[in-house]
Design a protein around this motif. Structure first.
Motif, PDB file in Angstrom:
ATOM      1  N   ILE A  28       0.840  -1.243  -0.074  1.00 22.46           N
ATOM      2  CA  ILE A  28       0.006  -0.100  -0.158  1.00 22.46           C
ATOM      3  C   ILE A  28       0.958   1.243   0.033  1.00 22.46           C
ATOM      4  O   ILE A  28       0.401   2.193  -0.767  1.00 22.46           O
ATOM      5  N   GLU A  29       2.127   1.113   0.714  1.00 19.57           N
ATOM      6  CA  GLU A  29       2.689   2.507   0.961  1.00 19.57           C
ATOM      7  C   GLU A  29       3.356   2.448  -0.410  1.00 19.57           C
ATOM      8  O   GLU A  29       3.479   3.775  -0.777  1.00 19.57           O
ATOM      9  N   GLN A  30       3.868   1.449  -0.901  1.00 13.94           N
ATOM     10  CA  GLN A  30       4.378   1.611  -2.409  1.00 13.94           C
ATOM     11  C   GLN A  30       3.534   2.208  -3.382  1.00 13.94           C
ATOM     12  O   GLN A  30       3.842   3.056  -4.020  1.00 13.94           O
TER      13      GLN A  30
ATOM     14  N   ALA B  31       1.759   6.530  -6.719  1.00 19.27           N
ATOM     15  CA  ALA B  31       0.497   7.256  -7.148  1.00 19.27           C
ATOM     16  C   ALA B  31       1.059   8.748  -7.145  1.00 19.27           C
ATOM     17  O   ALA B  31       0.738   9.635  -7.886  1.00 19.27           O
ATOM     18  N   ASN B  32       1.484   8.979  -5.802  1.00 15.86           N
ATOM     19  CA  ASN B  32       2.093  10.400  -5.893  1.00 15.86           C
ATOM     20  C   ASN B  32       3.092  10.782  -6.804  1.00 15.86           C
ATOM     21  O   ASN B  32       2.916  11.871  -7.619  1.00 15.86           O
ATOM     22  N   GLN B  33       4.082   9.834  -7.179  1.00 16.50           N
ATOM     23  CA  GLN B  33       4.972   9.960  -8.152  1.00 16.50           C
ATOM     24  C   GLN B  33       4.214  10.145  -9.514  1.00 16.50           C
ATOM     25  O   GLN B  33       4.702  11.173 -10.364  1.00 16.50           O
ATOM     26  N   LEU B  34       3.438   9.498  -9.630  1.00 16.79           N
ATOM     27  CA  LEU B  34       2.610   9.449 -11.099  1.00 16.79           C
ATOM     28  C   LEU B  34       1.821  10.938 -11.172  1.00 16.79           C
ATOM     29  O   LEU B  34       1.993  11.643 -12.301  1.00 16.79           O
ATOM     30  N   VAL B  35       1.251  11.376  -9.993  1.00 12.13           N
ATOM     31  CA  VAL B  35       0.448  12.581 -10.083  1.00 12.13           C
ATOM     32  C   VAL B  35       1.388  13.720 -10.483  1.00 12.13           C
ATOM     33  O   VAL B  35       1.410  14.513 -11.192  1.00 12.13           O
ATOM     34  N   ASP B  36       2.719  13.382  -9.720  1.00 10.18           N
ATOM     35  CA  ASP B  36       3.856  14.722  -9.967  1.00 10.18           C
ATOM     36  C   ASP B  36       4.258  14.672 -11.262  1.00 10.18           C
ATOM     37  O   ASP B  36       4.329  15.594 -12.104  1.00 10.18           O
TER      38      ASP B  36
END
Lengths: 156, 277
Positions: free
Chosen positions: A76-78, A83-88
């Motif tokens: 989940i953490e990964q 997801a954050n990375q993708l959003v960025d």
């Protein structure tokens, strides 16, 4: 009560009975008893073993569960990170796209403006030529003065 | 019965075996055999004892044939209790490997018990029945028909059992210790000196010979006395009614105990025969 041949008969009978008992009665019965004793002992041992196995399995299951939980948390953490990375990344790409579109727009606008300028310049030149014709009141060979007009246009 | 014959005649009638012998005129019975000497047969003792022995073997064999290692039936469970009881006693007292002693002990215990059990059949029933059969079937005087139903009250039977055990004692003594070892045991104990050999031999021989005779006489004496008291009670007329029951109840103890003692002593004697000094 006198001792007589009965003694011999009884001795023979006794011997035969003991022999028969030793041959046909005692061994199968004792074998059955011992076999059953073994069976019971085995059964008890098996139940003991099963109990231990169960305990072990329970322990293992608990461990596995813990491990799985940890793994799930990690995943989940990964995923969150990803997801954050993708959003960025998406945001950055969006920004870049915007920049590109804007730049393109600017370029187009510039080109359009240049074209319009050119058009305008030509028209002005034509106007200027027409003006000069009228000013000079005479026919001017457009062809002969073309170089002058060209120069005029370039100066605009 | 006591009205027709005297008390002493009644008692004597009950304590006399049915005897069979062969004379010059062919097979003869009872009083005709008075002079037969050794070659006379107590047919009642033989018939009852062999019949009971076969009953024992048949009952136990039927359990053995159907013996299952799973859940035992009721009869098998009972037989197994007896077997286990005998086996425990043998294992407690006898520490060798011997396939004979346990079945021997079982045979002695159950057979002697069954023969003793005949003592609890009311004293007059079977002799009376035999008398009637002799009277109506063979035209004999019922008083001439003898029927002693308890085989263990016949010294022939108890002595035969004891001699059987005695032969086994001798056999195993010689087998385990060898002829030399057995002779040494008889002559060098309790005083280990050559000068004492005759004294030792006399002492040890008495010890050895006392075993079968004590075995035979103990069983015979107990059962004979018990039977005699039943017969005496039976001569008391009306008074026998309250007396028979307590004596029978007490006798149950004697019956089992004597069978057990005979078995136990057999095991002990045979284990002594196996011990090497």
């Amino acid at each position: 009560m006198n001792i007589n041949a009965t003694l011999i008969g009884q001795l023979i009978a006794f011997a035969v009975f003991v022999w028969f008992c030793m041959k046909y009665v005692w061994p199968p019965l004792l074998a059955a008893i011992e076999e059953r004793q073994k069976k019971i002992a085995d059964g008890l041992e098996a139940s003991d073993r099963a109990e231990k196995d169960l305990e072990l399995a329970q322990q293992k299951a608990t461990e596995k569960l813990k491990e799985a939980k940890a793994q799930a948390a990690e995943i989940i953490e990964q995923a969150k990170k990803r997801a954050n990375q993708l959003v960025d990344e998406e945001t950055q790409r969006g920004h870049a796209e915007r920049e590109k579109i804007i730049t393109q727009g600017y370029a187009e606008i510039e080109a359009e403006r240049n074209r319009a300028k050119e058009e305008l310049r030509k028209q002005v030149a034509a106007l200027a030529v027409a003006g000069a014709q009228q000013i000079l009141q005479r026919e001017i060979d457009a062809q002969a003065q073309n170089d002058i007009v060209e120069k005029l246009v370039a100066e605009l | 019965m006591a009205s027709e014959i005297t008390t002493s005649e009644y008692i004597k009638h009950h304590l006399t075996n049915a005897t069979m012998c062969s004379t010059d005129q062919g097979i003869a019975f009872n009083k005709a055999c008075a002079d037969a000497g050794f070659w006379a047969w107590h047919v009642d003792t033989l018939a009852w004892s062999i019949g009971l022995g076969i009953l024992f073997l048949w009952l136990f064999r039927s359990a053995a044939k159907k013996a299952t290692t799973g859940v035992p039936g009721k009869w098998q469970a009972f037989v197994e209790i007896v077997i286990e009881f005998v086996n425990d006693n043998v294992r407690d007292s006898f520490h060798g490997r011997n396939n004979l002693i346990a079945p021997l002990a079982l045979t002695i215990f159950v057979w002697v018990f069954l023969m003793n059990l005949m003592d609890l059949v009311p004293v007059d029933v079977l002799p009376w029945l035999a008398g009637q059969i002799g009277h109506y079937g063979f035209g004999m005087d019922p008083h001439d028909v003898y029927m002693k139903v308890v085989p263990t009250t016949d010294l022939n039977l108890t002595l035969a059992l004891a001699l059987g055990v005695f032969f086994l004692i001798l056999f195993y003594s010689i087998k385990v210790k060898g002829v030399g070892g057995f002779t040494k045991e008889l002559t060098m104990q309790p005083f280990n000196h050559w000068a004492f050999i005759p004294v030792n031999f006399i002492l040890e021989s008495v010890t050895l010979l006392a075993r079968p005779f004590s075995l035979a006489l103990r069983l015979f004496g107990n059962l004979y006395a018990g039977e005699l008291i039943f017969i005496l009670i039976a001569t008391l007329g009306l008074w026998q009614l309250p007396l028979h029951f307590p004596w029978a109840v007490f006798h149950i103890l004697v019956i089992v105990l004597q069978a057990f003692i005979f078995m136990m002593l057999t095991i002990v004697y045979l284990s002594l025969a196996h011990e090497d000094h």
